[in-house]
Design a protein around this motif. Structure first.
Motif, mmCIF file in Angstrom:
data_model
loop_
_atom_site.group_PDB
_atom_site.id
_atom_site.type_symbol
_atom_site.label_atom_id
_atom_site.label_comp_id
_atom_site.label_asym_id
_atom_site.label_seq_id
_atom_site.Cartn_x
_atom_site.Cartn_y
_atom_site.Cartn_z
ATOM 1 N N PHE A 212 -9.872 9.791 -13.381
ATOM 2 C CA PHE A 212 -10.963 9.302 -14.144
ATOM 3 C C PHE A 212 -12.162 8.861 -12.985
ATOM 4 N N VAL A 213 -13.413 8.549 -13.506
ATOM 5 C CA VAL A 213 -14.418 8.224 -12.524
ATOM 6 C C VAL A 213 -14.503 6.727 -12.809
ATOM 7 N N LYS A 214 -14.565 6.089 -11.536
ATOM 8 C CA LYS A 214 -14.596 4.521 -11.403
ATOM 9 C C LYS A 214 -16.075 4.130 -11.867
ATOM 10 N N VAL A 215 -16.241 3.003 -12.711
ATOM 11 C CA VAL A 215 -17.686 2.768 -13.241
ATOM 12 C C VAL A 215 -17.919 1.516 -12.019
ATOM 13 N N VAL A 216 -19.305 1.603 -11.761
ATOM 14 C CA VAL A 216 -19.632 0.773 -10.647
ATOM 15 C C VAL A 216 -20.150 -0.739 -11.473
ATOM 16 N N PRO A 217 -19.521 -1.685 -11.068
ATOM 17 C CA PRO A 217 -19.686 -3.096 -11.682
ATOM 18 C C PRO A 217 -21.137 -3.724 -11.466
ATOM 19 N N PHE A 218 -21.732 -4.572 -11.973
ATOM 20 C CA PHE A 218 -22.972 -5.229 -11.773
ATOM 21 C C PHE A 218 -22.491 -6.294 -10.771
ATOM 22 N N ASN A 219 -23.385 -6.958 -10.048
ATOM 23 C CA ASN A 219 -23.385 -8.110 -9.051
ATOM 24 C C ASN A 219 -22.656 -9.097 -9.750
ATOM 25 N N ASN A 220 -22.978 -9.538 -10.820
ATOM 26 C CA ASN A 220 -22.520 -10.638 -11.476
ATOM 27 C C ASN A 220 -21.408 -10.446 -12.566
ATOM 28 N N CYS A 221 -20.638 -9.295 -12.235
ATOM 29 C CA CYS A 221 -19.538 -9.020 -13.154
ATOM 30 C C CYS A 221 -18.609 -10.251 -12.600
ATOM 31 N N THR A 222 -17.851 -10.608 -13.667
ATOM 32 C CA THR A 222 -16.865 -11.815 -13.441
ATOM 33 C C THR A 222 -15.367 -11.246 -13.781
ATOM 34 N N LEU A 223 -15.095 -10.135 -14.556
ATOM 35 C CA LEU A 223 -13.958 -9.435 -14.770
ATOM 36 C C LEU A 223 -13.228 -9.095 -13.561
ATOM 37 N N ASP A 224 -11.953 -9.553 -13.812
ATOM 38 C CA ASP A 224 -11.063 -9.055 -12.548
ATOM 39 C C ASP A 224 -10.393 -7.630 -12.713
ATOM 40 N N GLU B 268 -30.797 -2.007 -8.598
ATOM 41 C CA GLU B 268 -30.389 -2.722 -9.827
ATOM 42 C C GLU B 268 -31.050 -3.822 -10.054
ATOM 43 N N SER B 269 -31.438 -4.261 -11.259
ATOM 44 C CA SER B 269 -32.067 -5.330 -11.661
ATOM 45 C C SER B 269 -31.198 -6.319 -12.273
ATOM 46 N N SER B 270 -31.035 -7.380 -12.065
ATOM 47 C CA SER B 270 -30.184 -8.444 -12.299
ATOM 48 C C SER B 270 -30.453 -9.133 -13.790
ATOM 49 N N TYR B 271 -31.632 -8.716 -14.103
ATOM 50 C CA TYR B 271 -32.177 -9.331 -15.198
ATOM 51 C C TYR B 271 -32.239 -8.416 -16.632
ATOM 52 N N PHE B 272 -32.478 -7.138 -15.991
ATOM 53 C CA PHE B 272 -32.420 -6.188 -17.419
ATOM 54 C C PHE B 272 -31.284 -5.425 -17.370
ATOM 55 N N ASN C 196 -14.973 -3.317 -26.544
ATOM 56 C CA ASN C 196 -15.651 -4.432 -26.616
ATOM 57 C C ASN C 196 -17.098 -3.805 -25.710
ATOM 58 N N LEU C 197 -18.035 -3.288 -26.210
ATOM 59 C CA LEU C 197 -19.047 -2.458 -25.532
ATOM 60 C C LEU C 197 -20.004 -3.422 -25.124
ATOM 61 N N PRO C 198 -20.522 -4.798 -25.803
ATOM 62 C CA PRO C 198 -21.298 -5.502 -25.238
ATOM 63 C C PRO C 198 -20.847 -6.190 -24.066
ATOM 64 N N LEU C 199 -19.392 -6.416 -23.821
ATOM 65 C CA LEU C 199 -18.936 -7.163 -22.621
ATOM 66 C C LEU C 199 -19.077 -6.127 -21.549
ATOM 67 N N LEU C 200 -18.886 -4.750 -21.756
ATOM 68 C CA LEU C 200 -18.900 -3.695 -20.629
ATOM 69 C C LEU C 200 -20.409 -3.395 -20.515
ATOM 70 N N HIS C 201 -21.394 -3.590 -21.191
ATOM 71 C CA HIS C 201 -22.899 -3.531 -21.028
ATOM 72 C C HIS C 201 -23.255 -4.578 -20.017
ATOM 73 N N GLU C 202 -22.791 -5.938 -20.138
ATOM 74 C CA GLU C 202 -23.063 -7.084 -19.505
ATOM 75 C C GLU C 202 -22.553 -6.931 -17.949
ATOM 76 N N CYS C 203 -21.239 -6.091 -17.938
ATOM 77 C CA CYS C 203 -20.511 -6.266 -16.795
ATOM 78 C C CYS C 203 -20.504 -5.023 -15.765
ATOM 79 N N PHE C 204 -20.995 -4.036 -16.315
ATOM 80 C CA PHE C 204 -20.877 -2.618 -15.859
ATOM 81 C C PHE C 204 -22.308 -1.942 -15.964
ATOM 82 N N ASP C 205 -22.580 -0.905 -14.912
ATOM 83 C CA ASP C 205 -23.744 -0.115 -14.871
ATOM 84 C C ASP C 205 -23.329 1.090 -15.688
ATOM 85 N N LEU C 206 -23.576 1.291 -16.847
ATOM 86 C CA LEU C 206 -23.104 2.292 -17.741
ATOM 87 C C LEU C 206 -24.441 3.228 -18.248
ATOM 88 N N GLY C 207 -25.440 2.984 -17.392
ATOM 89 C CA GLY C 207 -26.618 3.683 -17.578
ATOM 90 C C GLY C 207 -26.334 5.364 -17.479
#
Length: 1191
Positions: free
Chosen positions: A436-448, A372-376, A249-260
């Motif tokens: 593994f490398v731990k991926v940094v979540p965005f501030n508004n990430c709601t996944l547990d 990090e931009s919370s809007y882009f 589910n890449l769209p969900l990961l794109h929304e929740c984690f910094d995958l840049g």
């Protein structure tokens, strides 16, 4: 644990563990002449200091059965430490030994009867602990046989000569596959179900309850080209299972984690949108800046771990054939991701030290990392390049080989480069994801869940660490091109290639990591020139025996950059730096963000002993609200727990972390100090390297969702919430009394207890922290108040006195200050010493400050608009009065902030004047703990007079952390519930309660006391059990020094009041000492030999007391006295108890009897030896003491 049987049929249950320093005596007792023939005459302590791995076998009685030491270079000097590979390749080219997969046994001893079993247990343990290890070599003189034990494990492969003298040595080898082999991986079959189900049920039966008894068989049957199930087997039996799927589910990961940094786990596409449009306003995200900084801080922490006391994670080995096949595709893989890796290196892989003339902080998240931009969110249009692990389980006996799965599952998806796995936050980090490398979540990430990623190129085992050369420059330029300090790194590389040392002569070394002829990492180290300073200012001797390390063996890590694909090789990189650079220790300093000249810095350390020692990673989200002394102490305890690594520590604070030295240039501070932490302490801790900081105010708690609302619109999730907000000075509420009616305090007192809800005047100053003080000072100077205005200081706390002194010191005339004391709520003053109070009153009078007593605030501006305040009216017990003012400082009563209280109340946390807790810091929510002046104990303890306010804030924070460590630290014994009757007792902490500051008259004040319910000093003196006082000097002259000793002659109270500054930290160490330790203070004082305690405590004899290791000496001496040294005699402690219980009939005084027994026993010599060892070991700090042999 394992069971060993001796040839005579005796049975021992044994286990392996890391060797500890206290094992040395027992290890030496196992050495035989044959041991010296095999390994030479060795200094065991020295060898342990330089060992990469040392293993001890113990039985169930903790008796040492065997011991072995392993290093990453050969013994007997058959090859140079940095160049042994060529020698061993020539010996047998069929053995592909490398620094990554090889160790050398330098020492082995065992109890003869169990030697063979112990050796096999050690070898198996070593292969299990170091998954990338394939070969263990043993080198012995050719004229010596291995003996009946070692020959069972090692096979000879040839002979090699010694470098120093004409003698050959035999080389023996031990292979992994004979002891702890790689696992065979294959596709799963339905018949594996019966083997695997017991493993699943051992961990959890949730899947069975949800999907039925045969869920696993159905999962295996459902395999197709997108879903695969694989197993690992041992001797034909499945012992592990992994289910992988290409649907992510890449769209969900794109929304929740910094995958840049990973290009969104997608194949690059020409239409990808990776940057926000230029017209986007950056100002929109200012409010989220507080948390983007926290995420950046998290990124720094992720790489900062490599220089901590023990770097985290252990890499796992792959089969040799897979390494070759992966190497063939490396160039393709790296070319696909090379552009992305530039971004990834920028975000995750920089660890650089800046010099004094560079950027103030090497860990300034705002400089090293883009905000990090919370809007882009970037838009990735390419195909998915990732697959995920859906289900994973393995028998714990084979867990160390978990990474064996990865090569096989990547072969199932040849077009995928990323393997993903997500796990709940509270799941302990198991062996597989340690690579593994731990991926940094965005501030508004709601996944547990936490997200981890592994790149295909991480399977490579052909990594080589070597010294840099000139031809590496283009590769290094490409590696570091996007890094902020790339110029510094390249300059150091050029300097090394030119001269291998700095212009000032400091030795310089540059190492590179190379894979398939491509540079993937670089490290720059210099000789540590300040090692004596480090030794004297940092506790490095908690990790090394300093005397066994030469000065040139200490190195300073200046720069470290590593491609994140190979992040799991970080520890190997550091281990190779130590080997190739002939170093034994590395240091990495982190400077504070503001520094003037040479100041203290936080120091990270690693050494050879730590390169193969793992850390326990804790991903639980621990959120601390409030940067009080309790909160900082709590975070300090967790961060400095050297064998644990906390990934998700968050601090919510109105002004962020303290210690910014905002008033560093001011000689006076507005607020008094509790001496828990100062600016130097904050610099030494560098909490910003480990803690995410959210700047804002907690406004709500959602207990159901486990989230904290910050500043009404930002959300911070938690697993454990720690409330340490403390109490603050609040805006005073005028009683509203009209002074023309001549009302008295008694008639209006109840109105003063109300909460103020009106407009807060702009010239009303409520000082609670350094940020408030800075703003106040700025306002005073910009509004010409200091020269023209009048100021009212309202309060009777110590902070009010220090504020008056600060105002006088910065230029305010005393005649322009009105010091108004509100009615006291008790007969105990904040100073509680008439001598000092009289001296301060005289100083206020001399300065021209007008003091009013027993005055209650009635109105501002005659009850009109209070902004700004131009006058204030007060009532007293007799006649009211009015004062004009340009600024109003209030220090009237501390209380819990209203917004904080409302958050508690709305969350249904029990609140009874303060937040109610039990003896383990829990509120009525098991996930929420609280500590400090914010709290009170539950009424069921019947101890309302005792709260955390009575104790040291630093100790409260430490104890709070200690209760939580039992949840995360596997080395601690499980906490047992106390008996029901003991659960009714509140804990009594013993640390000193301290406060101090500079009072009017420029008097330096310090008060140190035992935790107690406040009592007037005169009342204390009237008690029959009052001890004795030692007082010198005169308060008015500023030479006052008072010590109070209890009935047992222990120092319980220290009060200093001086015109001259004094070493507060030294005097704090006097607390709890016996007067005899203070050079028989009472006797000397009675004999008039101590006219001045200030000069008395500057004499050379007392320097040992002020040493930071003196407390360790006291613990060691006590341990000697309570330990049994002679079998037929009681210990000194037991003897004291027998006298106390009157089990011994004495013809002399108990003290004389104990003294005589002590003089005649072995304890006297043991204590003397321990004290002399302490003085000798710390002679660089304590040269004034003599010991036998010095003269």
């Amino acid at each position: 644990m394992s069971i060993l049987t001796s040839p005579r049929g005796k049975v021992e249950v044994v286990h392996c563990r890391r060797t500890e320093s206290q094992d040395i005596f027992c290890i030496k007792s196992l050495i035989r002449k044959f041991t010296q023939k095999l390994f030479g005459r060795l200094n065991i302590i020295y060898l342990l200091e330089k060992a990469n791995l040392a293993v001890t076998v113990c039985n169930d009685k903790e008796e040492i059965m065997a011991h072995s030491i392993f290093l990453d270079y050969p013994n007997w000097n058959v090859a140079k430490q940095d160049d042994w590979i060529s020698v061993f390749r020539e010996l047998d080219r069929e053995i592909p030994c490398t620094p990554l997969n090889t160790l050398f046994m330098h020492f082995f001893v065992a109890v003869d009867e169990y030697a063979t079993g112990c050796l096999k247990e050690i070898i198996r343990t070593v292969f299990k602990a170091v998954p990338e290890l394939y070969f263990i070599f043993l080198i012995v003189p050719t004229y010596v046989s291995l003996g009946s034990t070692l020959i069972t494990v090692f096979d000879q492969v040839g002979n090699i000569p010694c470098l120093n003298y004409n003698e050959d040595f035999a080389v023996h080898i031990c292979h992994r596959h004979d002891h702890y082999p790689q696992l065979h991986i294959r596709k799963a079959r339905v018949e594996d179900h019966d083997d695997l189900m017991p493993i699943f049920m051992h961990y959890d039966n949730t899947l069975k309850e949800i999907y039925g008894e045969y869920f696993l068989a159905e999962l295996i049957e459902a395999q197709d080209e997108d879903h695969h199930a694989v197993v690992c087997e041992v001797e034909g039996k499945a012992v592990g299972f992994m289910s992988v799927c290409s649907s992510v589910n890449l769209p969900l990961l794109h929304e929740c984690f910094d995958l840049g940094p990973f290009h969104g786990f997608c194949v690059p596409h020409p239409d990808d949108i990776l940057k926000p449009p230029k017209e986007s306003s950056f100002e929109e995200s200012e409010e989220s800046e507080i948390e983007s900084g926290s995420q950046c801080s998290h990124k720094v922490v992720e790489e900062q771990e490599i220089t901590s006391e023990m770097t985290s994670g252990m890499t796992q080995e792959k089969d040799m054939e897979a390494s070759v096949s992966c190497e063939e595709v490396l160039s393709t893989v790296l070319s696909k991701v090379s552009d992305n890796m530039q971004d990834m290196e920028k975000n995750l892989s920089i660890l650089s030290l800046v010099d004094d003339d560079d950027i103030p902080s090497s860990l300034s998240s705002s400089l090293l990392f883009s905000m990090e931009s919370s809007y882009f969110r970037p838009l990735y249009l390419g195909e998915s390049a990732a697959f995920c692990i859906q289900l994973f389980c393995i028998d714990e006996r084979y867990e160390a080989r978990s990474l064996d799965f990865m090569s096989f599952v990547f072969s199932l998806f040849p077009d995928k480069n990323f393997c993903l796995i997500s796990v709940p936050h509270l799941t302990p980090e198991f062996v597989l994801i340690q690579n593994f490398v731990k991926v940094v979540p965005f501030n508004n990430c709601t996944l547990d869940h936490d997200l981890y990623v592994f790149h295909r190129a991480g399977l490579l085992r052909s990594i080589q660490i070597r010294l840099a050369k000139f031809l590496d420059t283009p590769g290094v330029e490409k590696l570091v091109s996007t890094l902020l300090l790339s110029t510094k790194i390249l300059d150091d590389l050029a300097q090394y290639n030119e001269a291998a040392r700095d212009p000032d002569g400091t030795a310089l070394q540059v190492f590179v990591a190379e894979v398939a002829n491509q540079i993937v990492g670089i490290a720059v180290i210099r000789k540590e020139m300040d090692i004596e300073y480090i030794r004297s200012h940092y506790n490095i001797e908690d990790f090394i025996y300093f005397s066994h390390h030469q000065q040139e063996e200490h190195g300073r890590l200046n720069h470290f950059a590593l491609n994140p694909i190979f992040r799991h090789y970080t520890k190997f990189f550091l281990k190779e730096i130590l080997r190739l650079g002939y170093k034994s220790c590395l240091y990495y300093p982190v400077y504070s963000q503001t520094r003037e000249g040479k100041v203290s810095y936080a120091l990270n350390h690693t050494n050879r002993k730590l390169t193969l020692e793992p850390k326990v990673t804790v991903n639980a989200r621990i959120v601390v609200v409030g940067a009080s002394s309790v909160g900082i102490s709590f975070l300090e305890t967790l961060v400095f727990c050297s064998h644990l690594k906390f990934n998700n520590l968050t601090l919510i604070s109105t002004h962020g972390l303290p210690g910014k030295k905002l008033l560093g240039n001011e000689k006076r501070k507005f607020l008094a100090s509790d001496h828990c932490f100062n600016d130097k302490d904050y610099a030494l801790m560098s909490l910003c390297s480990w803690v995410n900081v959210v700047v804002g105010r907690m406004t709500a708690i959602d207990r159901a969702a486990k989230q904290v609302v910050v500043s009404k619109n930002e959300i911070v999730f938690y697993d454990h919430l720690i409330l340490c907000t403390g109490q603050q000075y609040q805006v005073p509420c005028p009683t509203g009394a009209d002074i023309q009616q001549h009302l008295t305090n008694r008639e209006v007192i109840e109105f003063s207890r109300q909460r103020y809800t009106g407009t807060v005047p702009s010239n009303l100053f409520i000082l609670n922290d350094e940020e408030d003080c800075v703003r106040t000072l700025f306002w005073l100077r910009n509004n010409s108040i200091l020269t023209e205005g009048k100021i009212i200081v309202y309060g009777n706390t110590l902070d009010a006195y220090t504020t008056v002194e600060t105002l006088l010191n910065i230029g305010m005339k005393g005649s322009g200050i009105y010091f108004v004391h509100p009615p006291a709520e008790s007969n105990i003053t904040c100073i509680n010493n008439y001598d000092i109070e009289n001296a301060v009153e005289d100083a206020l009078s001399d300065a021209g400050v007008t003091v009013f007593h027993d005055a209650l605030l009635a109105q501002w501006n005659h009850g009109q608009d209070p902004d700004p305040i131009y006058d204030a009216c007060f009532t007293t017990s007799t006649k009211p009065f009015r004062l004009e003012c340009s600024a109003f400082f209030s220090f009237y009563k501390k209380n819990v902030d209203y917004e904080t209280f409302k958050a508690f109340n709305d969350a249904c946390l029990v609140y009874d004047g303060r937040l109610v807790i039990d003896t383990t810091f829990h509120t009525n929510d098991i996930a929420i703990r609280a500590a400090g002046s914010l709290t009170k104990f539950s009424n069921r303890y019947y101890s309302n007079e005792w709260t955390h306010s009575n104790f040291s804030s630093k100790e409260i924070g430490f104890q709070l952390a200690a209760t939580m460590l039992s949840l995360f630290d596997p080395t601690l014994e499980p906490v047992t519930e106390p008996p029901a009757d003991l659960d009714r007792l509140i804990p009594m902490y013993k640390g000193a309660k301290i406060h101090g500051g500079i009072l009017p008259g420029s008097y330096h004040y310090l008060h140190i006391s035992k935790p107690a319910i406040p009592t007037p000093l005169d009342l204390q003196r009237s008690q029959p059990d009052f001890g004795s006082e030692v007082v010198t000097g005169n308060a008015r002259k500023g030479t006052y020094f008072r010590l109070y000793l209890n009935n047992y002659k222990l120092v319980e109270t220290i009060t200093c009041f001086s015109k001259e500054p004094f070493p507060s930290s030294n005097y704090i160490r006097l607390f709890g000492q016996h007067e005899q330790v203070l050079n028989n203070l009472c006797t000397r004082f009675d004999d008039k030999l101590v006219p001045d305690l200030y000069s008395y405590f500057t004499e050379p004899w007392c320097m040992a007391l002020f040493h930071d290791r003196f407390i360790d000496l006291k613990k060691e001496l006590r341990q000697i006295l309570i330990s049994k040294q002679e079998e037929d005699k009681p210990t000194m402690e037991q003897l004291a108890y027998q006298i106390e219980e009157e089990e011994i009939n004495l013809s002399e005084k108990p003290q004389k009897y104990l003294q005589r027994v002590f003089e005649e026993s072995i304890y006297k010599s043991l204590l003397e030896k321990s004290i002399l060892d302490y003085l000798h070991y710390n002679q660089y700090h304590l040269p004034m003491y003599a010991w036998p042999g010095i003269i």
